[in-house]
Design a protein around this motif. Structure first.
Motif, PDB file in Angstrom:
ATOM      1  N   THR A 125       7.262   1.593   2.174  1.00  0.00           N
ATOM      2  CA  THR A 125       7.071   0.818   2.282  1.00  0.00           C
ATOM      3  C   THR A 125       7.822  -0.457   2.850  1.00  0.00           C
ATOM      4  OG1 THR A 125       7.200  -0.977   0.259  1.00  0.00           O
ATOM      5  CG2 THR A 125       9.141   0.473   0.480  1.00  0.00           C
ATOM      6  N   GLY A 126       9.392  -0.414   3.016  1.00  0.00           N
ATOM      7  CA  GLY A 126       9.433  -1.427   4.414  1.00  0.00           C
ATOM      8  C   GLY A 126       9.148  -1.582   5.552  1.00  0.00           C
ATOM      9  N   VAL A 127       8.927  -0.034   6.069  1.00  0.00           N
ATOM     10  CA  VAL A 127       8.040  -0.777   6.862  1.00  0.00           C
ATOM     11  C   VAL A 127       6.154  -1.558   6.979  1.00  0.00           C
ATOM     12  CG1 VAL A 127       7.768   0.603   8.974  1.00  0.00           C
ATOM     13  CG2 VAL A 127       9.671   1.213   8.034  1.00  0.00           C
ATOM     14  N   LEU A 128       5.630  -0.837   6.173  1.00  0.00           N
ATOM     15  CA  LEU A 128       4.621  -1.087   5.914  1.00  0.00           C
ATOM     16  C   LEU A 128       4.117  -2.213   5.189  1.00  0.00           C
ATOM     17  CD1 LEU A 128       3.718   3.046   6.116  1.00  0.00           C
ATOM     18  CD2 LEU A 128       3.617   1.031   7.870  1.00  0.00           C
ATOM     19  N   LEU A 140     -20.729   5.813   1.112  1.00  0.00           N
ATOM     20  CA  LEU A 140     -19.414   4.841   2.440  1.00  0.00           C
ATOM     21  C   LEU A 140     -18.596   3.792   1.543  1.00  0.00           C
ATOM     22  CD1 LEU A 140     -22.199   2.926   4.307  1.00  0.00           C
ATOM     23  CD2 LEU A 140     -20.235   3.707   5.121  1.00  0.00           C
ATOM     24  N   ILE A 141     -18.277   4.070   0.100  1.00  0.00           N
ATOM     25  CA  ILE A 141     -17.871   3.708  -0.632  1.00  0.00           C
ATOM     26  C   ILE A 141     -16.435   4.116  -0.686  1.00  0.00           C
ATOM     27  CG2 ILE A 141     -16.875   2.502  -2.881  1.00  0.00           C
ATOM     28  CD1 ILE A 141     -18.670   0.570  -0.915  1.00  0.00           C
ATOM     29  N   THR A 142     -17.244   6.131  -0.934  1.00  0.00           N
ATOM     30  CA  THR A 142     -15.920   6.901  -1.712  1.00  0.00           C
ATOM     31  C   THR A 142     -15.247   7.242   0.185  1.00  0.00           C
ATOM     32  OG1 THR A 142     -17.880   8.215  -2.130  1.00  0.00           O
ATOM     33  CG2 THR A 142     -15.852   9.316  -1.095  1.00  0.00           C
ATOM     34  N   ILE A 143     -15.785   6.374   1.367  1.00  0.00           N
ATOM     35  CA  ILE A 143     -14.919   6.538   2.945  1.00  0.00           C
ATOM     36  C   ILE A 143     -14.164   5.439   2.276  1.00  0.00           C
ATOM     37  CG2 ILE A 143     -15.029   6.091   5.245  1.00  0.00           C
ATOM     38  CD1 ILE A 143     -18.162   7.689   5.111  1.00  0.00           C
ATOM     39  N   THR A 144     -14.495   4.563   2.167  1.00  0.00           N
ATOM     40  CA  THR A 144     -14.202   2.923   2.386  1.00  0.00           C
ATOM     41  C   THR A 144     -12.089   3.109   0.681  1.00  0.00           C
ATOM     42  OG1 THR A 144     -15.173   2.066   1.162  1.00  0.00           O
ATOM     43  CG2 THR A 144     -14.965   1.628   3.658  1.00  0.00           C
ATOM     44  N   LEU A 145     -12.733   3.280  -0.021  1.00  0.00           N
ATOM     45  CA  LEU A 145     -11.993   3.522  -1.434  1.00  0.00           C
ATOM     46  C   LEU A 145     -10.919   4.798  -1.120  1.00  0.00           C
ATOM     47  CD1 LEU A 145     -12.965   2.955  -4.950  1.00  0.00           C
ATOM     48  CD2 LEU A 145     -12.006   5.053  -4.260  1.00  0.00           C
ATOM     49  N   SER A 146     -11.642   5.510  -0.391  1.00  0.00           N
ATOM     50  CA  SER A 146     -10.721   7.204  -0.497  1.00  0.00           C
ATOM     51  C   SER A 146      -9.354   5.938   0.822  1.00  0.00           C
ATOM     52  CB  SER A 146     -11.023   7.983   0.010  1.00  0.00           C
ATOM     53  OG  SER A 146     -12.019   8.896  -1.407  1.00  0.00           O
ATOM     54  N   ALA A 147     -10.402   5.659   1.509  1.00  0.00           N
ATOM     55  CA  ALA A 147      -8.820   4.987   2.426  1.00  0.00           C
ATOM     56  C   ALA A 147      -8.207   4.436   2.307  1.00  0.00           C
ATOM     57  CB  ALA A 147      -9.624   4.868   3.740  1.00  0.00           C
ATOM     58  N   ALA A 148      -8.671   3.324   1.376  1.00  0.00           N
ATOM     59  CA  ALA A 148      -7.763   2.761   0.761  1.00  0.00           C
ATOM     60  C   ALA A 148      -6.557   2.903  -0.197  1.00  0.00           C
ATOM     61  CB  ALA A 148      -8.979   1.457  -0.350  1.00  0.00           C
ATOM     62  N   ASP A 149      -7.071   4.062  -0.969  1.00  0.00           N
ATOM     63  CA  ASP A 149      -5.629   4.650  -1.861  1.00  0.00           C
ATOM     64  C   ASP A 149      -5.134   5.472  -1.237  1.00  0.00           C
ATOM     65  OD1 ASP A 149      -5.359   4.697  -4.533  1.00  0.00           O
ATOM     66  OD2 ASP A 149      -6.107   6.788  -4.362  1.00  0.00           O
ATOM     67  N   ALA A 150      -5.743   6.104   0.275  1.00  0.00           N
ATOM     68  CA  ALA A 150      -4.481   6.505   0.916  1.00  0.00           C
ATOM     69  C   ALA A 150      -3.270   5.856   1.606  1.00  0.00           C
ATOM     70  CB  ALA A 150      -5.179   7.433   1.589  1.00  0.00           C
ATOM     71  N   SER A 151      -3.971   4.644   1.964  1.00  0.00           N
ATOM     72  CA  SER A 151      -2.675   3.327   2.548  1.00  0.00           C
ATOM     73  C   SER A 151      -2.110   3.060   1.329  1.00  0.00           C
ATOM     74  CB  SER A 151      -3.928   2.121   3.207  1.00  0.00           C
ATOM     75  OG  SER A 151      -5.131   1.581   2.157  1.00  0.00           O
ATOM     76  N   THR A 152      -2.765   2.588  -0.029  1.00  0.00           N
ATOM     77  CA  THR A 152      -1.821   2.613  -0.973  1.00  0.00           C
ATOM     78  C   THR A 152      -1.199   3.582  -1.006  1.00  0.00           C
ATOM     79  OG1 THR A 152      -3.499   1.308  -1.804  1.00  0.00           O
ATOM     80  CG2 THR A 152      -2.178   2.423  -3.461  1.00  0.00           C
ATOM     81  N   HIS A 153      -0.737   4.894  -1.302  1.00  0.00           N
ATOM     82  CA  HIS A 153       0.120   5.924  -1.802  1.00  0.00           C
ATOM     83  C   HIS A 153       1.343   5.695  -0.296  1.00  0.00           C
ATOM     84  CE1 HIS A 153      -2.502   7.749  -4.222  1.00  0.00           C
ATOM     85  NE2 HIS A 153      -1.685   8.300  -4.716  1.00  0.00           N
ATOM     86  N   LEU A 154       0.281   5.525   1.106  1.00  0.00           N
ATOM     87  CA  LEU A 154       1.468   5.451   2.271  1.00  0.00           C
ATOM     88  C   LEU A 154       2.822   3.802   2.033  1.00  0.00           C
ATOM     89  CD1 LEU A 154       1.717   7.333   4.595  1.00  0.00           C
ATOM     90  CD2 LEU A 154       0.182   5.454   5.868  1.00  0.00           C
ATOM     91  N   VAL A 155       2.123   3.024   1.807  1.00  0.00           N
ATOM     92  CA  VAL A 155       2.278   1.922   1.899  1.00  0.00           C
ATOM     93  C   VAL A 155       3.064   2.040   0.788  1.00  0.00           C
ATOM     94  CG1 VAL A 155       2.704  -1.186   1.082  1.00  0.00           C
ATOM     95  CG2 VAL A 155       0.917   0.519   3.123  1.00  0.00           C
ATOM     96  N   GLU A 156       3.466   2.227  -0.134  1.00  0.00           N
ATOM     97  CA  GLU A 156       3.982   2.398  -2.140  1.00  0.00           C
ATOM     98  C   GLU A 156       5.530   3.670  -1.600  1.00  0.00           C
ATOM     99  OE1 GLU A 156       4.627  -0.064  -3.894  1.00  0.00           O
ATOM    100  OE2 GLU A 156       2.294  -1.164  -3.075  1.00  0.00           O
ATOM    101  N   ASN A 157       5.128   4.332  -0.520  1.00  0.00           N
ATOM    102  CA  ASN A 157       6.434   5.371  -1.015  1.00  0.00           C
ATOM    103  C   ASN A 157       7.461   4.854  -0.320  1.00  0.00           C
ATOM    104  OD1 ASN A 157       7.823   7.424   1.155  1.00  0.00           O
ATOM    105  ND2 ASN A 157       6.067   8.691   0.226  1.00  0.00           N
ATOM    106  N   PRO A 158       8.946   4.936  -0.890  1.00  0.00           N
ATOM    107  CA  PRO A 158       9.910   4.405  -0.789  1.00  0.00           C
ATOM    108  C   PRO A 158      10.731   4.458   0.617  1.00  0.00           C
ATOM    109  CG  PRO A 158       9.759   5.604  -2.596  1.00  0.00           C
ATOM    110  CD  PRO A 158       8.575   6.447  -2.120  1.00  0.00           C
ATOM    111  N   HIS A 159      10.208   5.730   1.153  1.00  0.00           N
ATOM    112  CA  HIS A 159      10.630   6.003   2.746  1.00  0.00           C
ATOM    113  C   HIS A 159       9.688   4.505   3.257  1.00  0.00           C
ATOM    114  CE1 HIS A 159      13.344   9.003   0.895  1.00  0.00           C
ATOM    115  NE2 HIS A 159      11.903   9.611   0.735  1.00  0.00           N
TER     116      HIS A 159
END
Length: 659
Positions: A165-168, A144-163
């Motif tokens: 980051t301003g929107v998300l 379960l932590i694999t599911i939540t941690l992987s999703a959290a890290d995927a969202s980090t990569h999405l939010v921190e993408n320069p294109h």
């Protein structure tokens, strides 16, 4: 001895359920189509053709290799400038400890049961069940932590993408919950483990990481001051090499995420093709190729762990690893954007998000395969737990809760994830130590014992320093045990004999009785002398006013392991003292065995059997506890209740008499 075998009496057909209920309870598991466990009483699936070992490696690799998305950043936070040295310690433990352990686990459990099944065989009765439930709690924590941690890290990569980051910006929690919900939605629709998708994802992800590593190493080599600055700072902080190694050993438990993937590697064994002459008892080719899978995955991961920790530590400013920094949870993505441009960096982000999300899918599939392997067999899961969709909803809701508790923070969940991983690896190390000792392999016993000590030490340190993991694990354990016991209680009166087999003598008794009224006496065997059977018949005749010319057959049940829930029933007939006919049975529950025998006799002879009991002394509550825990207690009313649930038609129900 010739025998006849018959299926257990069928349960009555249920009334037509609603369309939603039918959809929710459809099937037992989509993963069962790949040869996995399909639950009790399920029709066996066609044999799985299997895949080449390197393709199956990609299936476990979506979990194992995806940790590169966050492992370098976690290592930098935990060890600072010592991150490369601490990672080397991790690699040594991986190759010299975890890898030999799981190669032996693959040899001992070639059908993918894993270390939990190995330890289950060592313990019986209720202590064995509670031990397995405890390990399942930690396994649930891991997945379960694999599911939540992987999703959290995927969202980090999405939010921190320069294109983006301003929107998300500040939307990481919402994005993580959406990713978890999307994962649940896919499984609700129906999910088959797509090895082809895993191969494509892992191939692309490793290729992109290789580009980042090569470019990073090039910059380290061409900018000579980077290595000099790092070594000078390292020498300033730590006086000598031994001090560095000592500190690296102390921070090693924080890097334990890099050990994830081995348990999954064993769980996917049934997918490995093996050799054409493999047998179910000893699939030598599958075992050999699974060892190749584990070794290759460990070597690939070891190379990437060392090189990525080296380049991220030397090329990324320390403050960027901290919470809020651009490299927090995405160290390699930071380098990809910084040295290869935002276009390549965006491609890298997309690949990372895809493999992290698929790692969650792999973990969900692991949960749906693991729980039905044990809980239904123990009678410790409701009927609906045998279907995929209700369990997907349960696991998705729990993942929502875990995400909310940890605020979708990758670093905060690292401790819980590491605890689950380390407990499973420690249990595997102990299991193979016991297996080597039983095989009288002294050298391997000593080696595995040392490895077990290392992992136990690491687990204890991790729990002391980051208790979140054991707290979450304890919550899962408590929840699993509570739900399991309540389910076992709710199913206490369920007919749970899967088949009834009679030997020749027992068949002869039944055929002989079919020509007249069929009367059985439930007898608790004591001395088994002539006086016991004579007095018992006399007592039954007086208590129930049965004519003297009526004939009886005794039924004696011996309780084996009362913690077991369902199994087949073998009935043996014998004649004692030249005149008393006795049917002997072994079962985990006396009432269930008697009810199954009566229903089988009724179905095979088309006659209604009668069975006679005497009341048991003692209070009803104490007797029920004896039945629930030890399969005995007040047998007469419980037998009648099992029969009532199994056969709703009173006219066809076997008769129960108590005097």
């Amino acid at each position: 001895m010739a025998t006849t075998e018959h299926p257990a009496p069928s349960r009555p057909e249920p009334t037509s359920p609603s369309r939603l209920r039918t959809w929710m309870l459809e099937g037992l598991s989509d993963m069962g189509k790949a040869g996995g466990h399909t639950g009790p009483h399920a029709e066996p699936e066609p044999p799985h053709r299997g895949q080449r070992w390197w393709r199956v490696m990609c299936l476990t690799g979506v979990d194992y290799f995806s940790t590169l998305g966050y492992q370098p950043g976690i290592a930098a936070l935990a060890a600072g400038l010592l991150s490369p040295i601490a990672t080397i310690v991790l690699v040594v433990v991986t190759l010299a400890g975890a890898l030999p352990v799981y190669r032996r686990v693959a040899e001992e459990s070639p059908r993918g049961e894993g270390s939990i099944a190995m330890l289950e065989r060592l313990l019986s009765f209720w202590q064995g069940k509670l031990f397995v439930l405890t390990l399942l709690g930690f396994a649930a924590t891991d997945f379960l932590i694999t599911i939540t941690l992987s999703a959290a890290d995927a969202s980090t990569h999405l939010v921190e993408n320069p294109h983006l980051t301003g929107v998300l910006h500040d939307q990481q929690m919402l994005i993580t919950l959406v990713l978890v919900a999307l994962l649940g939605a896919v499984f609700l629709k129906g999910f088959l483990e797509a090895i082809g998708v895993a191969v494509a994802l892992v191939g692309a992800y490793l290729a992109l990481n290789l580009v980042v590593v090569v470019v990073g190493l090039y910059h380290v080599v061409t900018a000579g001051h980077v290595v000099t600055d790092w070594s000078s700072a390292l020498t300033t902080q730590h006086s000598n090499v031994f001090a560095m190694i000592g500190v690296a050993l102390l921070v090693f438990p924080k890097l334990a995420l890099g050990l994830s993937g081995f348990e999954t590697g064993v769980a996917v064994m049934p997918h490995v093709k093996g050799d054409p002459d493999d047998t179910e008892v000893r699939p030598a080719g599958r075992i050999r190729d699974t060892k190749k899978l584990l070794t290759t995955a460990a070597l690939i991961m070891s190379v990437f762990l060392i090189t990525t920790s080296f380049i991220t530590t030397l090329l990324i400013p320390e403050k960027e690893f901290e919470s809020g920094g651009q490299a927090n949870g995405r160290a390699l993505a930071y380098l990809a954007h910084d040295y290869l441009g935002n276009t390549f960096g965006t491609v890298y982000d997309a690949s990372t998000i895809a493999i992290l999300w698929f790692a969650g899918a792999s973990a969900m599939a692991g949960l749906l395969n693991l729980m039905p392997r044990y809980l239904p067999r123990y009678g410790m899961a409701p009927h609906w737990a045998r279907a995929v969709r209700p369990m997907v909803i349960v696991f998705t809701l729990i993942a929502f809760l875990v995400t909310w508790i940890f605020d979708a923070d990758v670093n905060a969940q690292g401790g819980a994830y590491a605890t689950g991983v380390l407990v499973l690896i420690s249990s595997a190390a102990i299991a193979v130590t016991i297996a080597a000792r039983k095989a009288r392999q002294r050298n391997w016993t000593v080696a595995f014992a040392v490895i077990s000590a290392v992992f136990l030490y690491t687990t204890v340190l991790n729990v002391i320093e980051r208790p979140d993991g054991v707290k979450i694990g304890a919550c899962f354990i408590a929840g699993i045990i509570l739900v399991s016991l309540l389910s076992r209680l709710a199913r206490a009166f369920e007919l749970r004999v899967t088949s009834v087999t009679l030997d020749d003598m027992a068949e002869r008794f039944v055929r002989d009785m079919a020509s007249r009224r069929m009367r059985f006496i439930a007898n608790e065997p004591d001395r088994r002398d002539i006086a016991e059977y004579r007095d018992k018949i006399e007592q039954i005749r007086q208590d129930n006013d049965v004519p003297g010319q009526e004939d009886f057959v005794f039924v004696e049940v011996t309780v084996t392991d009362p913690s077991e829930f369902e199994a087949g029933l073998t009935v043996c007939g014998e004649v004692l003292h030249g005149r008393y006919r006795v049917l002997t049975l072994e079962s985990s529950s006396i009432p269930n065995a008697l009810a199954a025998l009566l229903l089988h006799v009724r179905d095979s002879t088309d006659c209604t059997p009668h069975i006679y009991f005497e009341w048991t002394e003692g209070g009803p509550f104490a007797n029920f506890l004896r039945f629930f825990l030890f399969g005995q207690g007040e047998v007469a009313p419980v037998t009648r209740e099992v029969l009532r649930e199994a056969e709703p038609d009173r006219r066809r129900r076997p008769r129960v008499h108590v005097g």
